[in-house]
Structure formats: structure tokens, C-alpha cells
Write a protein that holds these residues in place. Sequence first.
Motif, PDB file in Angstrom:
ATOM      1  N   LEU A  40       0.830  -1.207   0.000  1.00 48.12           N
ATOM      2  CA  LEU A  40       0.000   0.000   0.000  1.00 48.12           C
ATOM      3  C   LEU A  40       0.864   1.256   0.000  1.00 48.12           C
ATOM      4  CD1 LEU A  40      -2.815  -1.029   2.521  1.00 48.12           C
ATOM      5  CD2 LEU A  40      -2.976  -0.886   0.035  1.00 48.12           C
ATOM      6  N   GLY A  41       1.964   1.211   0.746  1.00 45.29           N
ATOM      7  CA  GLY A  41       2.861   2.362   0.777  1.00 45.29           C
ATOM      8  C   GLY A  41       3.466   2.643  -0.577  1.00 45.29           C
ATOM      9  N   ASP A  42       3.900   1.574  -1.281  1.00 39.53           N
ATOM     10  CA  ASP A  42       4.478   1.746  -2.612  1.00 39.53           C
ATOM     11  C   ASP A  42       3.445   2.290  -3.592  1.00 39.53           C
ATOM     12  OD1 ASP A  42       6.905   0.829  -1.735  1.00 39.53           O
ATOM     13  OD2 ASP A  42       6.569  -1.242  -2.363  1.00 39.53           O
ATOM     14  N   LEU A  43       2.227   1.732  -3.551  1.00 40.33           N
ATOM     15  CA  LEU A  43       1.183   2.190  -4.457  1.00 40.33           C
ATOM     16  C   LEU A  43       0.806   3.641  -4.191  1.00 40.33           C
ATOM     17  CD1 LEU A  43      -1.161  -0.947  -4.534  1.00 40.33           C
ATOM     18  CD2 LEU A  43       0.476  -0.217  -6.273  1.00 40.33           C
ATOM     19  N   ASN A  44       0.722   4.029  -2.929  1.00 38.11           N
ATOM     20  CA  ASN A  44       0.396   5.414  -2.593  1.00 38.11           C
ATOM     21  C   ASN A  44       1.499   6.362  -3.046  1.00 38.11           C
ATOM     22  OD1 ASN A  44      -2.056   4.768  -1.419  1.00 38.11           O
ATOM     23  ND2 ASN A  44      -1.206   4.558   0.645  1.00 38.11           N
ATOM     24  N   THR A  45       2.754   5.937  -2.890  1.00 38.26           N
ATOM     25  CA  THR A  45       3.881   6.761  -3.319  1.00 38.26           C
ATOM     26  C   THR A  45       3.862   6.951  -4.826  1.00 38.26           C
ATOM     27  OG1 THR A  45       5.244   6.037  -1.459  1.00 38.26           O
ATOM     28  CG2 THR A  45       6.389   6.955  -3.363  1.00 38.26           C
ATOM     29  N   ASP A  46       3.619   5.869  -5.574  1.00 32.51           N
ATOM     30  CA  ASP A  46       3.572   5.955  -7.032  1.00 32.51           C
ATOM     31  C   ASP A  46       2.423   6.846  -7.488  1.00 32.51           C
ATOM     32  OD1 ASP A  46       5.750   4.281  -7.203  1.00 32.51           O
ATOM     33  OD2 ASP A  46       4.547   2.466  -7.413  1.00 32.51           O
ATOM     34  N   ALA A  47       1.247   6.686  -6.866  1.00 29.43           N
ATOM     35  CA  ALA A  47       0.090   7.497  -7.234  1.00 29.43           C
ATOM     36  C   ALA A  47       0.338   8.971  -6.921  1.00 29.43           C
ATOM     37  CB  ALA A  47      -1.155   7.004  -6.504  1.00 29.43           C
ATOM     38  N   HIS A  48       0.970   9.247  -5.789  1.00 29.14           N
ATOM     39  CA  HIS A  48       1.275  10.632  -5.416  1.00 29.14           C
ATOM     40  C   HIS A  48       2.272  11.248  -6.403  1.00 29.14           C
ATOM     41  CE1 HIS A  48       2.055  14.144  -2.913  1.00 29.14           C
ATOM     42  NE2 HIS A  48       3.344  13.892  -3.034  1.00 29.14           N
ATOM     43  N   SER A  49       3.270  10.481  -6.820  1.00 31.51           N
ATOM     44  CA  SER A  49       4.266  10.992  -7.767  1.00 31.51           C
ATOM     45  C   SER A  49       3.618  11.334  -9.103  1.00 31.51           C
ATOM     46  CB  SER A  49       5.382   9.960  -7.969  1.00 31.51           C
ATOM     47  OG  SER A  49       6.069   9.720  -6.759  1.00 31.51           O
ATOM     48  N   LEU A  50       2.708  10.467  -9.558  1.00 33.92           N
ATOM     49  CA  LEU A  50       2.014  10.718 -10.818  1.00 33.92           C
ATOM     50  C   LEU A  50       1.144  11.962 -10.717  1.00 33.92           C
ATOM     51  CD1 LEU A  50       1.456   9.563 -13.673  1.00 33.92           C
ATOM     52  CD2 LEU A  50      -0.482   8.350 -12.673  1.00 33.92           C
ATOM     53  N   ASP A  51       0.433  12.098  -9.614  1.00 33.30           N
ATOM     54  CA  ASP A  51      -0.424  13.265  -9.407  1.00 33.30           C
ATOM     55  C   ASP A  51       0.398  14.545  -9.324  1.00 33.30           C
ATOM     56  OD1 ASP A  51      -3.164  14.354  -8.702  1.00 33.30           O
ATOM     57  OD2 ASP A  51      -2.060  14.949  -6.917  1.00 33.30           O
ATOM     58  N   ALA A  52       1.524  14.492  -8.619  1.00 37.09           N
ATOM     59  CA  ALA A  52       2.381  15.672  -8.484  1.00 37.09           C
ATOM     60  C   ALA A  52       2.964  16.077  -9.840  1.00 37.09           C
ATOM     61  CB  ALA A  52       3.504  15.389  -7.484  1.00 37.09           C
ATOM     62  N   ALA A  53       3.331  15.095 -10.661  1.00 37.91           N
ATOM     63  CA  ALA A  53       3.880  15.388 -11.981  1.00 37.91           C
ATOM     64  C   ALA A  53       2.847  16.077 -12.862  1.00 37.91           C
ATOM     65  CB  ALA A  53       4.373  14.100 -12.639  1.00 37.91           C
ATOM     66  N   LYS A 190      -4.729  19.081 -23.836  1.00 39.15           N
ATOM     67  CA  LYS A 190      -4.990  17.800 -23.190  1.00 39.15           C
ATOM     68  C   LYS A 190      -3.658  17.184 -22.799  1.00 39.15           C
ATOM     69  CE  LYS A 190      -9.307  16.061 -25.244  1.00 39.15           C
ATOM     70  NZ  LYS A 190      -9.885  14.969 -26.066  1.00 39.15           N
ATOM     71  N   VAL A 191      -3.590  16.692 -21.602  1.00 40.34           N
ATOM     72  CA  VAL A 191      -2.370  16.050 -21.116  1.00 40.34           C
ATOM     73  C   VAL A 191      -2.708  14.634 -20.666  1.00 40.34           C
ATOM     74  CG1 VAL A 191      -0.446  16.154 -19.503  1.00 40.34           C
ATOM     75  CG2 VAL A 191      -1.487  18.277 -20.333  1.00 40.34           C
ATOM     76  N   HIS A 192      -2.020  13.679 -21.243  1.00 39.53           N
ATOM     77  CA  HIS A 192      -2.167  12.273 -20.844  1.00 39.53           C
ATOM     78  C   HIS A 192      -0.837  11.807 -20.255  1.00 39.53           C
ATOM     79  CE1 HIS A 192      -3.017   7.943 -21.047  1.00 39.53           C
ATOM     80  NE2 HIS A 192      -1.800   7.836 -21.564  1.00 39.53           N
ATOM     81  N   LEU A 193      -0.900  11.248 -19.067  1.00 37.30           N
ATOM     82  CA  LEU A 193       0.312  10.805 -18.380  1.00 37.30           C
ATOM     83  C   LEU A 193       0.032   9.476 -17.691  1.00 37.30           C
ATOM     84  CD1 LEU A 193       3.223  11.577 -17.634  1.00 37.30           C
ATOM     85  CD2 LEU A 193       2.320  12.754 -15.629  1.00 37.30           C
TER      86      LEU A 193
END
Length: 244
Positions: A40-53, A190-193
Motif C-alpha cells: 500500500l505504501g508503494d502504491l500510494n507513493t507511485d500514485a502521489h508521484s504521478l499526481d504531483a507530476a 490535453k495532457v495524458h500521463l
Amino acid sequence: MIKQKGFTLLEIILALSILSTIGIITINILSDQIATRQKLGDLNTDAHSLDAALNRISKDLQGAYLPDSKNTSLNLSYRPVAPQFYLKQENLIFFTFAFQSYISGSNQSNQAFVRYYTDTNPNDSSKRILYRVVDTDLVDSIEGNDIGLSQILLDDVESFHVEFWDGNKYVTDWDTQANDTQNKLPKLVKVHLSAYSVENKGQAQLNNKDWKKKINTLDSIVYLINAQGQQEANKPTWAEYKWN
């Protein structure tokens, strides 16, 4: 004489077996909890990084700017590199306004060129990195690899894609020095990431095995506040505000 009583060998073995079983069960439960928490920690970190980008890209695009004859308050005529907005060979490069700079040794300014692009990870050819480059000096073209401050937004990108609203439809090319779009900014971008997210990363590393990956995706449509001619441009329909 009083006969002394004690544990027999069988009773001791049975007690040790019970304690061992309890210990093994407890360790397994704790291990599963730790693994779940790690996942869960890894998934939250990855999701946060994508959102921040995506937030970083959106903020830069919202400040995209091109001076015109009616607005010369920025006094950009002396800058060796003129403000532009273009997509060239998968490099999104544009001039942005209201920029906060914290680059050591550079001209501290609220104006900057920003460059977004992906490239192969030099340490792992199976991964692609999303880079963001910022240049506040505005002396040389930011297309040069040694120009500006480079930072990594995402270290395992699946895709980075942009489209531009030209007043009638979304297009995949834009250049403010081209004939059709000369000195014009798109009204919407439009931005797709999307990026890979690692599941059970910690356990896979311990077992020295390849870990399973999944793709996290975020899409956004950014309104360019300073778009030239945006009053005359047709507005997209409701369906065109969505990614296909």
C-alpha cells in the motif's frame, strides 16, 4: 519420603511444539501485515508521484505566455531567445509566466522556458524517465541538453502525450512560428500521463524476482489563461472535454 513430581519428556516436547506452532502463526500474520503495508505504501507513493507530476505540468501550462503588440509590460525585446510554444520531436517546450525560481546561480525571474520530454533511463534501458527542464536565463535555446536545470518527475513512465485545441478540433502538433499557429497559443491542452506502479516491490526484491507492474493513468485538460485569440476561438463541445 514425599515423592517428587515433574514434567515428563513427552510433556516438554508437546509444550515446545505448541509454542513453536503459535510462534510460526504469529510470524506469518505479522509478515502478511508488513507486506500489505509495504504494498500500500508503494502504491500510494507511485500514485502521489504521478499526481504531483501532472499538477506541475498543468501549472506550467496555465502560465504559458506570448507577448503581443498590445502587451509589452514584460519588456522581452532584449531577450536573445523569443518566447515560443511548440512540440518538436516529443519535446514540449514553452515560455511560462508567473514562475517561481529557486535555481542557484541563475537569473531569479518570474519568466522561464520549460521543457518536458521522456528519455531512456541511463541506468536501466527498460525504463523511461519524464524530465522537466527549466531555464530562467533565456540566453540559449532550451533544446540544448546542457541548458537549464533538469529534474526527474517520474522514473518509470509508460506514456506522455499532449493534444492542442485549435478552435475547431484537437491537434497533435503546435508551433507558434508556423504559418497556421503563428504567434498563437492553443486555448486548451490535453495532457495524458501514465506510469508503471510496482506491486509487492519489497517482497520481490527479497526474493530476487521480477515484480509485477501495473499502469496508473491520469488525464487532464488545461486551460491556457493567456491564449491569444481565445475570445474568437470556438469552444469545445462537452464530449470534447473528455479523453477518448
